[in-house]
Design a protein around this motif. Structure first.
Motif, PDB file in Angstrom:
ATOM      1  N   HIS A  11      48.308   6.301 -47.264  1.00  0.00           N
ATOM      2  CA  HIS A  11      46.836   5.811 -46.354  1.00  0.00           C
ATOM      3  C   HIS A  11      46.419   4.664 -45.304  1.00  0.00           C
ATOM      4  N   LYS A  12      45.659   5.621 -44.072  1.00  0.00           N
ATOM      5  CA  LYS A  12      45.827   5.444 -42.785  1.00  0.00           C
ATOM      6  C   LYS A  12      43.935   4.495 -42.356  1.00  0.00           C
ATOM      7  N   THR A  13      44.439   4.067 -41.642  1.00  0.00           N
ATOM      8  CA  THR A  13      42.757   3.658 -41.052  1.00  0.00           C
ATOM      9  C   THR A  13      41.881   4.906 -40.565  1.00  0.00           C
ATOM     10  N   GLN A  14      40.415   4.663 -40.641  1.00  0.00           N
ATOM     11  CA  GLN A  14      39.808   6.410 -40.221  1.00  0.00           C
ATOM     12  C   GLN A  14      39.377   5.683 -39.276  1.00  0.00           C
ATOM     13  N   GLY A  15      39.261   6.824 -38.484  1.00  0.00           N
ATOM     14  CA  GLY A  15      38.584   6.602 -36.864  1.00  0.00           C
ATOM     15  C   GLY A  15      39.021   5.605 -36.137  1.00  0.00           C
ATOM     16  N   ASN A  16      37.364   4.657 -35.527  1.00  0.00           N
ATOM     17  CA  ASN A  16      37.837   3.531 -34.889  1.00  0.00           C
ATOM     18  C   ASN A  16      37.549   2.408 -35.981  1.00  0.00           C
ATOM     19  N   LEU A  17      38.072   2.606 -37.121  1.00  0.00           N
ATOM     20  CA  LEU A  17      37.729   1.081 -38.179  1.00  0.00           C
ATOM     21  C   LEU A  17      38.957   0.336 -38.330  1.00  0.00           C
ATOM     22  N   ASN A  18      38.838  -0.973 -36.900  1.00  0.00           N
ATOM     23  CA  ASN A  18      40.635  -1.174 -36.331  1.00  0.00           C
ATOM     24  C   ASN A  18      39.801  -2.458 -35.829  1.00  0.00           C
ATOM     25  N   ASN A  19      38.496  -3.444 -35.782  1.00  0.00           N
ATOM     26  CA  ASN A  19      38.292  -4.449 -36.043  1.00  0.00           C
ATOM     27  C   ASN A  19      37.843  -5.572 -36.735  1.00  0.00           C
ATOM     28  N   GLU A  20      37.146  -6.588 -36.934  1.00  0.00           N
ATOM     29  CA  GLU A  20      37.418  -7.587 -38.077  1.00  0.00           C
ATOM     30  C   GLU A  20      36.012  -7.053 -39.380  1.00  0.00           C
ATOM     31  N   LEU A  21      35.563  -5.950 -39.353  1.00  0.00           N
ATOM     32  CA  LEU A  21      35.130  -5.373 -40.006  1.00  0.00           C
ATOM     33  C   LEU A  21      35.499  -4.234 -40.484  1.00  0.00           C
ATOM     34  N   GLY A  22      35.980  -3.119 -39.562  1.00  0.00           N
ATOM     35  CA  GLY A  22      36.673  -1.891 -39.597  1.00  0.00           C
ATOM     36  C   GLY A  22      38.377  -2.414 -40.491  1.00  0.00           C
ATOM     37  N   VAL A  23      39.044  -3.243 -40.376  1.00  0.00           N
ATOM     38  CA  VAL A  23      40.432  -3.083 -40.596  1.00  0.00           C
ATOM     39  C   VAL A  23      40.228  -3.527 -42.227  1.00  0.00           C
ATOM     40  N   PRO A  24      39.113  -4.961 -42.761  1.00  0.00           N
ATOM     41  CA  PRO A  24      39.085  -4.852 -44.274  1.00  0.00           C
ATOM     42  C   PRO A  24      38.235  -3.781 -44.572  1.00  0.00           C
ATOM     43  N   LEU A  25      37.330  -3.017 -44.046  1.00  0.00           N
ATOM     44  CA  LEU A  25      37.146  -2.050 -45.122  1.00  0.00           C
ATOM     45  C   LEU A  25      38.107  -0.615 -45.445  1.00  0.00           C
ATOM     46  N   THR A  26      39.354  -0.613 -44.325  1.00  0.00           N
ATOM     47  CA  THR A  26      40.120   0.188 -44.499  1.00  0.00           C
ATOM     48  C   THR A  26      41.061  -0.321 -45.642  1.00  0.00           C
ATOM     49  N   ILE A  27      41.436  -1.683 -45.975  1.00  0.00           N
ATOM     50  CA  ILE A  27      42.232  -2.164 -47.164  1.00  0.00           C
ATOM     51  C   ILE A  27      41.600  -1.788 -47.955  1.00  0.00           C
ATOM     52  N   LEU A  28      39.764  -2.207 -48.026  1.00  0.00           N
ATOM     53  CA  LEU A  28      38.935  -1.307 -49.324  1.00  0.00           C
ATOM     54  C   LEU A  28      38.851  -0.534 -49.344  1.00  0.00           C
ATOM     55  N   SER A  29      39.423   0.918 -49.389  1.00  0.00           N
ATOM     56  CA  SER A  29      38.896   1.956 -49.353  1.00  0.00           C
ATOM     57  C   SER A  29      40.393   2.631 -49.481  1.00  0.00           C
ATOM     58  N   MET A  30      41.261   1.578 -49.572  1.00  0.00           N
ATOM     59  CA  MET A  30      42.600   1.859 -50.222  1.00  0.00           C
ATOM     60  C   MET A  30      42.782   2.289 -52.117  1.00  0.00           C
ATOM     61  N   PRO A  31      43.211   4.015 -52.169  1.00  0.00           N
ATOM     62  CA  PRO A  31      43.247   4.222 -53.425  1.00  0.00           C
ATOM     63  C   PRO A  31      43.826   3.559 -54.684  1.00  0.00           C
ATOM     64  N   GLU A  32      43.868   3.611 -55.774  1.00  0.00           N
ATOM     65  CA  GLU A  32      44.676   2.545 -56.622  1.00  0.00           C
ATOM     66  C   GLU A  32      46.377   2.784 -56.165  1.00  0.00           C
ATOM     67  N   ASP A  33      46.371   4.469 -56.441  1.00  0.00           N
ATOM     68  CA  ASP A  33      47.583   5.265 -56.416  1.00  0.00           C
ATOM     69  C   ASP A  33      48.772   5.158 -54.694  1.00  0.00           C
ATOM     70  N   THR A  34      48.071   4.283 -53.737  1.00  0.00           N
ATOM     71  CA  THR A  34      48.396   4.076 -52.434  1.00  0.00           C
ATOM     72  C   THR A  34      50.234   3.977 -52.580  1.00  0.00           C
ATOM     73  N   GLU A  35      51.293   4.328 -51.894  1.00  0.00           N
ATOM     74  CA  GLU A  35      52.613   3.770 -51.775  1.00  0.00           C
ATOM     75  C   GLU A  35      52.699   3.578 -50.722  1.00  0.00           C
ATOM     76  N   ALA A  36      51.873   3.761 -49.532  1.00  0.00           N
ATOM     77  CA  ALA A  36      51.912   2.967 -48.117  1.00  0.00           C
ATOM     78  C   ALA A  36      50.753   3.261 -48.180  1.00  0.00           C
ATOM     79  N   ALA A  37      50.786   2.496 -46.726  1.00  0.00           N
ATOM     80  CA  ALA A  37      49.992   2.404 -45.867  1.00  0.00           C
ATOM     81  C   ALA A  37      49.881   2.135 -44.233  1.00  0.00           C
ATOM     82  N   VAL A  38      49.134   2.896 -43.445  1.00  0.00           N
ATOM     83  CA  VAL A  38      49.785   1.807 -41.981  1.00  0.00           C
ATOM     84  C   VAL A  38      48.052   1.745 -41.243  1.00  0.00           C
TER      85      VAL A  38
END
Length: 447
Positions: free
Chosen positions: A134-161
């Motif tokens: 799973h990875k950050t999409q677009g420019n979602l790298n700030n104090e809203l984007g990072v939480p949204l990136t985490i919360l969009s992790m599918p159940e079967d995610t094995e690694a995240a960037v």
């Protein structure tokens, strides 16, 4: 997503659950901040923005399938449960932290003044050779984007960037608390956000806040070619892994050849291994990104073949060193953002192309009290390495044009009007400026 109930969500953010008690065990299917993206099972984040207040859309979201809303004030007609909080923006960080803790997987946090996104994409390309990543999409790298990136992790995610961008002290601490990286990657300590961070020492202090909330046993992958990062000898009792072009690093490169649109070839060297790769990108700086990804790959047990395949599967995203050939000229669309370090790297890339080289540059924002000198020095660097034509637009960029002995225009509109008389068939044209300058309009004109 993994099972995540309204009761868990309310507890994680200290919010007040209002609604039928029996519905507290309802699991959500997604977290949405945009009412147009809400679907059956969504949790809606009611955020008050500069122009739009999400609270005005809560009832619409209920009708669209949302099972609950996180809000700062009660809906007028609450058809479904809601969780009342003091701040939705703060609550989503707490909620994301709780969701992150449901995963026992490698999480790579990526930051730095330059190359965050390209390094994130390279890490994703490499890790995807072994893991469902799973990875950050677009420019979602700030104090809203990072939480949204985490919360969009599918159940079967094995690694995240997870890309982590900041502009002030304390922000990285809050991001790292959410992401809890198991591997921390820092690219370059450059001149950016100096209005808040003061100088490069301030940038270093702010970026390395990531280490505070890294998981126990975390690894640290740092650019050993950077004069600031190379001074770090120990993080929480762990010796960092260093990458960079210089052979002093744990992961280094040999035989680097930049072939323009043909990619960058090199040997990635680590231990007794020397991997021949062709990086499908135009910038020599991508070699460092590939080395960082190779280091992460080895730490996570990837084979040399998987690392090579991953590096060669890299794809450029958005307006980041994207080459457009319209049959008459080549355009290097790199106008997503700019600071002195990234502009100099892009100028070096431009220099590798055949024919006449043209740099179309604009203001670099948030550089603090030395902003005019930094613009001048960047222009002088373009002149020093032999860029044929430098065109600059914007009030700060006048100093850049002065340093380059180039042409300056007060606005990008004036610059656009002048382009037909300046650009010639066979030119390679770099377009780069801070995002707020909207230089993508110049790219569209050139296309």
């Amino acid at each position: 997503m993994k099972k995540f109930t309204l009761a868990e969500i309310a507890a994680s953010c200290g919010g007040k659950y209002v609604g039928e008690e029996a519905l507290k065990n309802t699991s959500i299917t997604s977290v949405e901040r945009d009412s147009r993206a809400v679907k059956d099972g969504s949790l809606f984040l009611a955020i008050k923005g500069e122009r739009v207040d999400g609270h005005d859309f809560i009832e619409k979201c209920y009708d669209s399938g949302a099972v609950c809303a996180i809000c700062e004030k009660a809906p007028e007609n609450p058809k479904k449960p809601y969780i009342l909080v003091d701040s939705t923006l703060n609550a989503v960080k707490d909620i994301a932290k709780a969701y992150r803790e449901k995963f026992d997987i490698p999480v790579v946090g990526v930051s730095g003044s330059v190359g965050k996104t390209s390094t994130k994409e390279m890490l994703y390309a490499v890790l995807s050779q072994r893991f469902k990543t799973h990875k950050t999409q677009g420019n979602l790298n700030n104090e809203l984007g990072v939480p949204l990136t985490i919360l969009s992790m599918p159940e079967d995610t094995e690694a995240a960037v997870i890309e982590m961008g900041i502009s002030d002290f304390g922000e990285m601490t809050r991001l790292a608390r959410v992401a809890q990286p198991t591997i921390c990657v820092l690219t370059i300590i450059g001149c950016c956000h100096l209005e808040n961070l003061g100088d490069r020492d301030g940038v270093m202090k702010a970026k390395t806040e990531m280490f505070k909330y890294a998981r126990d046993g975390a690894e640290f992958i740092l650019n050993g070619d950077d004069d600031k990062l190379s001074t770090i000898t120990d993080v929480s009792g762990k010796k960092p892994v260093f990458f960079g072009i210089d052979s002093k690093n744990d992961y280094y490169a040999e035989n680097i050849e930049n072939n323009g649109e043909g990619g960058v070839s090199c040997k990635l060297c680590f231990g007794d291994t020397k991997l021949d790769v062709i990086i499908p990108a135009i910038g020599t700086y991508m070699v460092s990104n590939a080395l960082a990804a190779a280091a992460a790959g080895k730490l996570l047990g990837l084979s040399d073949k998987q690392i090579k395949n991953g590096v060669e599967a890299y794809k450029t995203v958005g307006s980041r060193a994207n080459v457009i050939n319209n049959g008459k000229i080549r355009i290097i669309d790199d106008c997503y953002n700019a600071n002195p370090t990234s502009v100099k790297a892009s100028l070096e890339t431009l220099k590798n192309f055949r024919g006449r080289t043209v740099a179309v540059l604009g203001d670099m924002k948030e550089l603090g009290t030395d902003e005019l000198q930094l613009h001048f020095d960047t222009g002088a660097y373009a002149k020093q390495i032999g860029i044929d034509v430098v065109l600059a637009a914007g009030p700060l960029a006048k100093s850049l044009a002065d340093g380059a002995d180039g042409k300056w225009y007060e606005t990008k509109e004036e610059l656009i009007k002048a382009l037909p008389e300046i650009i010639k068939e066979g030119d390679t044209v770099l377009v780069k400026a801070s995002h707020s300058m909207q230089f993508e309009k110049i790219v569209e004109f050139l296309k």
